[in-house]
Each structure stands twice: as structure tokens, then as C-alpha cells.
Design a protein around this motif. Structure first.
Motif, PDB file in Angstrom:
ATOM      1  N   LYS A  91       0.852  -1.207   0.000  1.00 13.77           N
ATOM      2  CA  LYS A  91       0.000   0.000   0.000  1.00 13.77           C
ATOM      3  C   LYS A  91       0.877   1.243   0.000  1.00 13.77           C
ATOM      4  O   LYS A  91       0.564   2.263  -0.613  1.00 13.77           O
ATOM      5  CB  LYS A  91      -0.959   0.006   1.171  1.00 13.77           C
ATOM      6  N   THR A  92       2.045   1.156   0.657  1.00 13.78           N
ATOM      7  CA  THR A  92       2.992   2.284   0.666  1.00 13.78           C
ATOM      8  C   THR A  92       3.550   2.495  -0.737  1.00 13.78           C
ATOM      9  O   THR A  92       3.583   3.626  -1.239  1.00 13.78           O
ATOM     10  CB  THR A  92       4.129   1.995   1.662  1.00 13.78           C
ATOM     11  N   LEU A  93       3.926   1.411  -1.377  1.00  7.60           N
ATOM     12  CA  LEU A  93       4.468   1.494  -2.743  1.00  7.60           C
ATOM     13  C   LEU A  93       3.403   2.011  -3.713  1.00  7.60           C
ATOM     14  O   LEU A  93       3.690   2.826  -4.592  1.00  7.60           O
ATOM     15  CB  LEU A  93       4.971   0.114  -3.187  1.00  7.60           C
ATOM     16  N   ALA A  94       2.160   1.595  -3.518  1.00  6.28           N
ATOM     17  CA  ALA A  94       1.075   2.060  -4.394  1.00  6.28           C
ATOM     18  C   ALA A  94       0.867   3.564  -4.226  1.00  6.28           C
ATOM     19  O   ALA A  94       0.764   4.316  -5.199  1.00  6.28           O
ATOM     20  CB  ALA A  94      -0.214   1.318  -4.062  1.00  6.28           C
ATOM     21  N   ALA A  95       0.861   4.015  -2.974  1.00 11.29           N
ATOM     22  CA  ALA A  95       0.675   5.450  -2.711  1.00 11.29           C
ATOM     23  C   ALA A  95       1.857   6.245  -3.251  1.00 11.29           C
ATOM     24  O   ALA A  95       1.674   7.315  -3.854  1.00 11.29           O
ATOM     25  CB  ALA A  95       0.505   5.689  -1.210  1.00 11.29           C
ATOM     26  N   PHE A  96       3.065   5.714  -3.099  1.00  9.39           N
ATOM     27  CA  PHE A  96       4.259   6.405  -3.620  1.00  9.39           C
ATOM     28  C   PHE A  96       4.157   6.519  -5.139  1.00  9.39           C
ATOM     29  O   PHE A  96       4.510   7.543  -5.729  1.00  9.39           O
ATOM     30  CB  PHE A  96       5.532   5.649  -3.240  1.00  9.39           C
ATOM     31  N   SER A  97       3.629   5.487  -5.797  1.00  7.50           N
ATOM     32  CA  SER A  97       3.546   5.546  -7.272  1.00  7.50           C
ATOM     33  C   SER A  97       2.562   6.638  -7.687  1.00  7.50           C
ATOM     34  O   SER A  97       2.767   7.347  -8.670  1.00  7.50           O
ATOM     35  CB  SER A  97       3.120   4.202  -7.850  1.00  7.50           C
ATOM     36  N   TYR A  98       1.510   6.833  -6.881  1.00  4.95           N
ATOM     37  CA  TYR A  98       0.551   7.905  -7.195  1.00  4.95           C
ATOM     38  C   TYR A  98       1.201   9.266  -6.992  1.00  4.95           C
ATOM     39  O   TYR A  98       1.124  10.140  -7.853  1.00  4.95           O
ATOM     40  CB  TYR A  98      -0.695   7.777  -6.324  1.00  4.95           C
ATOM     41  N   LYS A  99       1.918   9.396  -5.846  1.00  5.67           N
ATOM     42  CA  LYS A  99       2.563  10.698  -5.578  1.00  5.67           C
ATOM     43  C   LYS A  99       3.568  11.021  -6.686  1.00  5.67           C
ATOM     44  O   LYS A  99       3.693  12.165  -7.130  1.00  5.67           O
ATOM     45  CB  LYS A  99       3.251  10.667  -4.219  1.00  5.67           C
ATOM     46  N   LYS A 100       4.271  10.000  -7.142  1.00  9.94           N
ATOM     47  CA  LYS A 100       5.264  10.225  -8.227  1.00  9.94           C
ATOM     48  C   LYS A 100       4.542  10.728  -9.483  1.00  9.94           C
ATOM     49  O   LYS A 100       4.991  11.648 -10.158  1.00  9.94           O
ATOM     50  CB  LYS A 100       5.966   8.926  -8.558  1.00  9.94           C
ATOM     51  N   SER A 101       3.372  10.134  -9.757  1.00 11.74           N
ATOM     52  CA  SER A 101       2.671  10.497 -11.012  1.00 11.74           C
ATOM     53  C   SER A 101       2.155  11.935 -10.978  1.00 11.74           C
ATOM     54  O   SER A 101       1.943  12.550 -12.022  1.00 11.74           O
ATOM     55  CB  SER A 101       1.491   9.540 -11.225  1.00 11.74           C
ATOM     56  N   ILE A 102       1.948  12.490  -9.772  1.00 11.43           N
ATOM     57  CA  ILE A 102       1.451  13.885  -9.714  1.00 11.43           C
ATOM     58  C   ILE A 102       2.540  14.840  -9.231  1.00 11.43           C
ATOM     59  O   ILE A 102       2.285  16.010  -8.937  1.00 11.43           O
ATOM     60  CB  ILE A 102       0.197  13.993  -8.811  1.00 11.43           C
TER      61      ILE A 102
END
Ligand code: SDX
Length: 425
Positions: free
Chosen positions: A166-177
Motif C-alpha cells: 500500500k505504501t508502494l502504491a501510494a508512492f507511485s501515485y505521488k510520483k505520477s502527480i
């Protein structure tokens, strides 16, 4: 039901053992077929083939029944927490209160990822789909946690995977924005931490909306397992070769990504947007699915197993109404989805083929309502499916006599032919 099935091939008669499951499902055991007859069975896409016996999830497709370890999906969706369902699927029972607190504490204490893993994100293109990042990062966990021999090591890797994905998923979202990564807060629960890492920003205090948290809990539970679907079969297949948990689940993430499988939730929203922009001309798109010269499918409809209704779709349709009302969200796509369902289910093409909304048809409307961007929808499916993938990987690993998955084939190519020198071709 007799305990054997008779097969007659080339005049030879063979008795094959019959296996009957705890819910009365009947399987013909053909594991001795080839040694005794030289023949194999042929079942492309395995629609009529059982790969294993499993005690994790039961689906009755004709009656729209789904149970995790015997508990009905509606009871779990309405009363359980997602961490409880993780424990149930993986270890076979709902945790006691002390077990639940200990499980939650371990999930909390393993939410961080190794700081070096943050550097991996710098290598991804800004436009990288979060599913490719999730798969790559889950596989990369095995570079940091290679041990997996003892049950204790496996249990710890299960916690690490559930906590860090879930941390990696959230980090991938933050990276995309282009926003800074937000770290988990040990005072928050599993879901609250995910929401914080997704939507929190360093300069503000993030307050979790209880309606959003409840909707997310229900969404993850509804996606948590579904017996031998494409991605779970992938996890079991990769695991059958002895690959570690992280590698096996990373393969499952890739399998889930396909638009016919978990990628359908993103495809449904994209389809509803097209229909909305086309004046909500529902019949036109229902008719498109019927035309043979068009390869158009109504995404979110149909299922290999459910031939009546997908109980998850019913729960999600109700939840969409409640959550959007509670949040004061008026999403035209929900009305379009409902009208499309009405038009399709009145059409003989759909009725004759038992095509009903599946889990992906309404989930996207809910994800939108709680702020999840469209290209993260399949990541959300993967986060929900994690405990199911883990449970099946573990069940297979703990099943005595498990062999590497290796189907046979019927060869249909050229027969033996002589080599042809280049100048004679
Ligand atoms: C998931 O297996 C699981 O448990 C998966 C899942 C899980 O929790 O893990 O439930 C999650 O993947 C749900 C499914 C999400 N996918 C979609 O919504 C994509 C659209 N659906 C179809 O692609 C299809 O229905 C499948 C992939 C779901 C099922 O495919 P099957 O079992 O191989 O069925 P099929 O393609 O053989 O279809 C049978 C007939 C065909 O028509 P005919 O050739 O008989 O004329 O139904 C038609 C198909 O053309 N059909 C559709 C359709 N789905 C099937 N026609 C229009 N729209 C559709 N959505």
C-alpha cells in the motif's frame, strides 16, 4: 454420485476416480490418464478444468454465492475490517481480539519501505502506469527480504508484503502527480495510512473521512479473493516452481492488469465516459456488442463463473448510491452505468449469454467518489487481492505432494522434415 467415472478409449475401459468437494462439487481425477492411455484432455483456457483442491474461497456461479473460508461475502463486506479478512484468508480463521491487535501492530510496524527503494521511482517515466511500478516494486522486495525457508520468515514476508504494497502504491501515485512521498503514521490504521499516503500533503493535517474509509474497506474486502481466477492461477503457477512470495505476487499483478481481468475497472470508466460524450446513446453500444464485425465488449459485464449475478456487483451498486449520497457527489457516470445495465439486461443477446455486471462494473464509480484516479483503479484491485494471492501461494506451498505446474499440449505443427540449405529455400 459414484466414486468413479468410466472412460472408454480405443475400446479400452478406464475407471477414473471422482472427487467430491465439501459443497458437493464433482471433479473427475485424470492424473493417471496419460500413463494409462497415452491420451491427455484438452480444455483451452481451463474452463472445465480444476487445477487444485482449495479450502480458501467457494463460488457458486449459478446462485451468485461467494464465501471466504465459509463466511458469506455480504457479512464480511458489512461487518469485517480488511486486515481481519487478510487474516481469515491467509490463516483460515477470523483473528481473536489479541490476534487482531497483534496482526495490526505488525502491519503498522512494517509499513515503511527501505529508503533505497525510493530511488527506484526516479527511474520510471513520469507517465508510467502504476501497475508496472507496483509489479516491479513488489518483485524488488525480494532483493531486500530474500529469506523464505521457515514459517516465521514466511509469516514476516507476508506481513511485509501486505504492509509495504500500500505504501508502494501510494508512492507511485505521488510520483505520477509530482508530489512528495508521504510517510505512514503509526497512530493510524491500515486504511487510514493508505489514505494519508495517497492524499496527505506535508503542509497540512490530513483528516480521514469516515465514509471514504468505510467505502475503501468494503472495496478491498470485495476484491480480496476469487478462487482460481487468471491472476491467482498465475501466482500459483509461478509459486509452484519454488519462486518466492514477492516474485509470485509480482507475476499476479501483471496478470491482473489485462483489460479482461482486473484492468476492466479502468476500462469501464473509460467506456462510460465515451457513452456519456456520445449523448448516452446506450442502445448504440449494446448493439455494438452484438455486431460480429466489431470487437466491442461491454466492459464490466460477463463472467466465466457467475451465470446469474456477481454478488459483489450488487453490493457495490448499493454502496455507490450510499457513498455518493453521503459525500454529496453527483457522478453522471453512475446514472449512465445503471441505465446501461437496464438496457443490456433487457436485451436477448445478454440474457442468452448470461451476461450480468461483474465486480468491475460499479467499482470505478466508487473509486472516483473517494478520489482515486482512474489509472490507479487496477492498483486498488491488486491491493484488495493481495491476501487472496498470498493465501493461495501459502496453501499450495503447504500442500504435500504439490508438483510444478506444467500442462501438456496437442501438437498441431509440421511433421518431421529435412534441413533445407539457404540456397535451396
Ligand atoms: C474479473 O475469473 C474471475 O474470478 C475474475 C474476477 C476476479 O475477481 O478475479 O471476477 C475479476 O476479471 C471480472 C471480469 C472483468 N472483465 C470484464 O468485464 C471484461 C468484459 N468481459 C468479458 O471479456 C468476458 O465476459 C470475461 C472475460 C469476463 C469472461 O470471458 P469468457 O468466460 O471467456 O466468456 P466469453 O468471452 O467466451 O463470452 C461468452 C459469450 C461470447 O459471445 P459468443 O461468442 O457466444 O457469441 O458472451 C460474449 C462473448 O462475445 N461476451 C460479451 C461480454 N462478455 C462475454 N459480449 C459483450 N460484452 C461482454 N462484456
Amino acid at each position: 454420485m459414484g466414486n468413479t467415472a468410466k472412460l472408454v478409449l480405443d475400446g479400452k475401459e478406464l475407471q477414473l476416480p471422482v472427487v467430491v468437494g465439501s459443497e458437493g462439487e464433482v471433479g473427475i481425477d485424470i492424473s493417471k490418464l496419460r500413463p494409462q492411455t497415452g491420451a491427455i484432455t484438452l480444455d483451452p483456457s481451463f474452463a472445465n478444468t480444476g487445477a487444485c483442491e482449495s479450502a480458501i474461497t467457494f463460488i457458486d456461479g449459478e446462485n451468485g454465492i461467494l464465501r471466504y473460508r465459509g463466511y458469506d461475502i455480504a457479512d464480511l463486506a458489512n461487518h469485517a475490517t480488511f486486515p481481519e479478512v487478510c487474516h481469515l484468508l491467509i490463516y483460515g480463521r477470523l483473528p481473536t481480539r489479541p490476534e487482531r491487535e497483534e496482526f495490526r501492530m505488525r502491519l503498522t510496524m512494517h509499513s515503511l519501505v527501505h529508503e533505497d527503494m525510493k530511488k527506484f521511482f526516479e527511474g520510471f517515466a513520469p507517465s508510467a502506469h502504476p501497475m508496472v511500478i507496483l509489479s516491479a516494486m513488489i518483485a524488488s522486495l525480494s532483493a531486500y527480504y530474500p529469506e523464505q525457508e521457515t514459517q516465521e520468515e514466511i509469516d514476516l514476508n507476508i506481513i511485509r508484503l501486505l504492509a509495504k504494497a500500500k505504501t508502494l502504491a501510494a508512492f507511485s501515485y505521488k510520483k505520477s502527480i509530482g508530489q512528495p512521498f508521504i510517510y505512514p503514521d503509526n497512530e493510524r490504521t491500515y486504511l487510514e495510512n493508505f489514505l494519508l499516503m495517497m492524499f496527505g500533503v506535508p503542509c497540512e493535517t490530513y483528516e480521514v473521512n469516515p465514509v471514504v474509509r468505510s467505502a475503501l474497506n468494503k472495496l478491498l474486502i470485495l476484491h480480496a479473493d476469487h478462487e482460481q481466477n487468471c491472476s491467482t492461477t498465475t501466482v500459483r503457477t509461478v509459486g509452484s516452481g519454488g519462486a518466492n512470495l514477492f516474485a509470485s505476487v509480482s507475476a499476479g499483478v501483471c496478470a491482473l492488469w489485462g483489460p479482461l481481468h482486473g484492468g476492466a475497472n479502468q476500462a469501464v470508466i473509460e467506456m462510460l465516459e465515451v457513452i456519456r460524450k456520445d449523448g448516452s446513446n446506450f442502445q448504440k453500444y449494446v448493439d455494438l456488442t452484438k455486431s460480429k464485425d466489431q470487437d466491442f465488449k461491454l466492459m464490466g459485464f460477463g463472467h466465466r463463473v457467475y451465470k446469474n449475478f456477481d454478488p459483489r456487483a450488487r453490493i457495490l451498486k448499493e454502496a455507490a448510491d450510499e457513498v455518493l449520497a453521503d459525500l454529496g457527489v453527483d457522478d453522471p457516470l453512475l446514472d449512465i452505468a445503471k441505465r446501461l445495465e437496464e438496457v443490456a439486461l433487457a436485451d436477448s443477446f445478454f440474457i442468452e449469454r448470461n451476461l450480468y455486471p461483474n465486480v468491475d462494473f460499479y467499482s470505478g464509480v466508487l473509486y472516483r467518489a473517494i478520489g482515486i484516479p482512474t489509472d490507479m483503479f487496477t492498483v486498488m484491485f491488486a491491493l484488495g487481492r493481495l491476501p487472496g494471492w498470498i493465501a493461495h501461494w501459502l496453501e499450495q506451498r503447504n500442500t504435500p505432494g504439490t508438483r510444478i505446474s506444467r500442462p501438456r499440449q496437442i501438437y498441431s505443427g509440421e511433421q518431421a522434415r529435412a534441413w533445407v540449405p539457404l540456397e535451396e529455400r
